[in-house]
Design a protein around this motif. Sequence first.
Motif, PDB file in Angstrom:
ATOM      1  N   ILE A  28       0.845  -1.180   0.000  1.00  0.00           N
ATOM      2  CA  ILE A  28       0.000   0.000   0.000  1.00  0.00           C
ATOM      3  C   ILE A  28       0.888   1.239   0.000  1.00  0.00           C
ATOM      4  O   ILE A  28       1.874   1.306   0.735  1.00  0.00           O
ATOM      5  CB  ILE A  28      -0.923   0.008   1.240  1.00  0.00           C
ATOM      6  N   GLY A  29       0.566   2.220  -0.818  1.00  0.00           N
ATOM      7  CA  GLY A  29       1.401   3.410  -0.945  1.00  0.00           C
ATOM      8  C   GLY A  29       1.050   4.519   0.023  1.00  0.00           C
ATOM      9  O   GLY A  29       1.252   5.696  -0.275  1.00  0.00           O
ATOM     10  N   VAL A  30       0.519   4.151   1.197  1.00  0.00           N
ATOM     11  CA  VAL A  30       0.098   5.137   2.191  1.00  0.00           C
ATOM     12  C   VAL A  30       0.919   4.964   3.459  1.00  0.00           C
ATOM     13  O   VAL A  30       1.104   3.840   3.939  1.00  0.00           O
ATOM     14  CB  VAL A  30      -1.408   4.998   2.506  1.00  0.00           C
ATOM     15  N   LEU A  74      -6.634  -1.203  -3.201  1.00  0.00           N
ATOM     16  CA  LEU A  74      -6.417   0.247  -3.248  1.00  0.00           C
ATOM     17  C   LEU A  74      -4.925   0.601  -3.164  1.00  0.00           C
ATOM     18  O   LEU A  74      -4.570   1.709  -2.799  1.00  0.00           O
ATOM     19  CB  LEU A  74      -7.169   0.931  -2.104  1.00  0.00           C
ATOM     20  N   ARG A  75      -4.060  -0.324  -3.559  1.00  0.00           N
ATOM     21  CA  ARG A  75      -2.621  -0.085  -3.453  1.00  0.00           C
ATOM     22  C   ARG A  75      -2.131   1.004  -4.406  1.00  0.00           C
ATOM     23  O   ARG A  75      -0.995   1.463  -4.289  1.00  0.00           O
ATOM     24  CB  ARG A  75      -1.843  -1.375  -3.694  1.00  0.00           C
ATOM     25  N   PHE A  76      -2.943   1.415  -5.355  1.00  0.00           N
ATOM     26  CA  PHE A  76      -2.538   2.506  -6.249  1.00  0.00           C
ATOM     27  C   PHE A  76      -2.662   3.874  -5.574  1.00  0.00           C
ATOM     28  O   PHE A  76      -2.121   4.867  -6.062  1.00  0.00           O
ATOM     29  CB  PHE A  76      -3.374   2.482  -7.538  1.00  0.00           C
ATOM     30  N   ILE A  77      -3.372   3.948  -4.448  1.00  0.00           N
ATOM     31  CA  ILE A  77      -3.535   5.211  -3.729  1.00  0.00           C
ATOM     32  C   ILE A  77      -2.232   5.574  -3.013  1.00  0.00           C
ATOM     33  O   ILE A  77      -1.593   4.740  -2.386  1.00  0.00           O
ATOM     34  CB  ILE A  77      -4.677   5.105  -2.700  1.00  0.00           C
ATOM     35  N   LYS A  78      -1.827   6.836  -3.101  1.00  0.00           N
ATOM     36  CA  LYS A  78      -0.652   7.336  -2.394  1.00  0.00           C
ATOM     37  C   LYS A  78      -1.110   8.359  -1.348  1.00  0.00           C
ATOM     38  O   LYS A  78      -2.156   8.976  -1.501  1.00  0.00           O
ATOM     39  CB  LYS A  78       0.333   8.012  -3.362  1.00  0.00           C
TER      40      LYS A  78
END
Length: 576
Positions: free
Chosen positions: A343-345, A366-370
Motif C-alpha cells: 500500500i502506498g500510504v 487500493l494499493r494505487f492510492i498514495k
Amino acid sequence: MNKFVLFAKTLRQVGSSRIFNQPRFISSLNTSSFKINSDAKIDQKRFIKTSCCMHEAERAVGKSEKYEFLAETKQLLNIVAKSLYSDKEVFVRELISNASDAIEKLKYAQLTSDQEVDGQIPFEIQINANDMNNTLTIQDTGVGMTKDELVKFLGTIAHSGSKAFIENLSKNAENGQNSIIGQFGVGFYSAFMVADKVQVFSKSYKETEQAFEWSSSGDGSYEISEAQGVTRGTKIILHLKDDCSEFSKDEVIRKIVNKYSNFVGFPIIVNGDKINLIQPIWLEDAKNVTEEQHEEFYKFLGNMDKPRYTFTYKTDAPLNIRALFYVPTFKPSPMEISQEGDIGVSLYSKKVLILSKANQILPRWLRFIKGVVDSEDIPLNLSRELLQDSNLIRKLRTILTQRILRFLNDEAKYDEEKYMQFYSDYNLYFKEGIYRAADQNEKEEIASLLRFETNKTEPGKTISLNEYVKRMKADQKNIFYYSAPSREIALNSPYFEAIKQKDHEVLFLFEQYDEMVALQLFQFKNKQLVGIEQENLADKNKDDIIIEGDSRSLTNDQAKELKDWLKTTLSNNKKC
C-alpha cells in the motif's frame, strides 16, 4: 600502548574538537557586520546556521551519586542491550519525539504559570552526528528536568512500570520477535540499543533549579551529579557501540530524521542545517494548500509524476483522522497491476511516522492510492503485529475505504470525462476489489464505480450499475449481462436475439474476467446479476417459441405444421 594507536587517538580528539568548536565560535559573531565571500558562501553558511545551543561547555562538577535501577528497569535494559533488532534506527525517532514533547511542555508551562522563560533561546531540536568521536548528540530547548525528575523519568520505566510489561517483553524476546521497540515504545531506553554509554545533561526551565548530569552504561546503575555550562532543556550524548558507528554519520542521521520525524512541529537541525523543510499539509485547511504544495509533497512521498486526484479527509469521530490521498497520473503497467505490491500510504501518529507502508489501513486493491494517514488515536508504539489484530485499525480501514469510494463516485458525477480516463487506467483494481472483498456491501460499493456498454447505449458510451437499476422496467427482477469479445458479436448472438423481444437492457462484458467479477458480485441493489444464456434457459413459460428476424428460426406456420405432424406420428399416449 602502540605509538601509532596513541597518535591516531590524539589526532581524532583534536580533529573532533575543531569540528565541534568552529560552529560555536562563528555563531557567536555578529554576522550582520561582515559580508560572506561568495567563494566560501556554502561552507560558511553551514556554520552560521548552527545554533548557539550545540556546544561542549557542559561538565559535571562535584561528587556524583550512584543509584540502582529498579528491578524491572534492569530487565528492560538487559533485553534492549542484548537482543537483536532489525530496526535499530527507531531510537532516533523515539528520542526526537521525547525532545518535541519537552518543548511542547515548556510552551504549555508558559501559558499556565508565572515562571519567566528565556525568550532568547529558540524552540528547536539540535542533532550532532560526530563520526570522529563516534557519538550522536540530541539536544532540545524544552522544559528540562530537575534532579528528582531525572530519577523519576530515567531511573524507572515511566511508560509502564508494571511487571506485566517486562514479562511481555521477555516473552517476545524469547520467541525471536525483534520489534520490541516498535511494539512497546520504550522511548529513552532505546538509546541503549546502539550506545554503550549515555550521558544526559539537563536544566529545568525554572531559574532556581540547578543543572545536572545523568549517566549510565546500561549495566544496572546510573550516576547523577551537578553540572555547569548547561542551557535550558536536555542534551543526550550517545557514545555509540562499535557495531553501531553508522549512526554517527551525518548522511545516515539525515535520512532517518527525514523518514520518521520530518513533520515534528519544531525545527530539527542536523550538524548546522535545518532539514525538516516539508510541511505536514494534511493538517492544513485544504483550501489554503496550493497545487504547487501538493506536487512538492507528492514528490516527497517518492512519486515522479503529478497527482491526478487529490483528496483530503478530516474527522474527529468516531476516530481522529487526518488523511491526504493522491491518485497518480501515470497508467500502471500490467505487471504493476498483477504484482502484490505494498500500500502506498504512510501511517503517522501526531506527525511521527509509524509505518511507511501501512498495508493494514487500506484494502490491497487500493494499493494505487498514495498519501498519508495521521491519527492521534493510534499509539506511537503500535507494532506491525498489533496492526494486524487491532480493532482500531480495522475501524480506520473501513472508514477510509468508504470515504475513498465516495470521493471517486463524486468525481465521476462532477467530471465524467476525467473519470473515464482514470477508469480506463485503473478499472482492473476495482474488479480485483470485488473479487477479494468478503462483505457484500463492500462489493456493491466498489461495483458502483464500474462502467459498461449496453445494447441501449451508443458504441463507446457506458453507464454505471446505479444508472442501469434506475432504467429497469417495473416488472424486471434481474440485471442482465452478456459476455462477448466485442459489441458486434454480442448484438448478433442468438442469445441476445432471444431476450431482445422483452426489450431488456443488457450489460456487455467485453473483458474475459468480467464474467467472473459478475459471478462474485452476484447481486446489486437486491437485483441478481444473470447471464442472458441462463435467463433463456430459465424461461419455461414462453408463449412465443419463434425468434423473429432470425433466418435460422422456423416461421409460425412452419412451427405449427411440425407440431401437428408430431402429434399424428407419435403415439397418442405421448405428449409432445
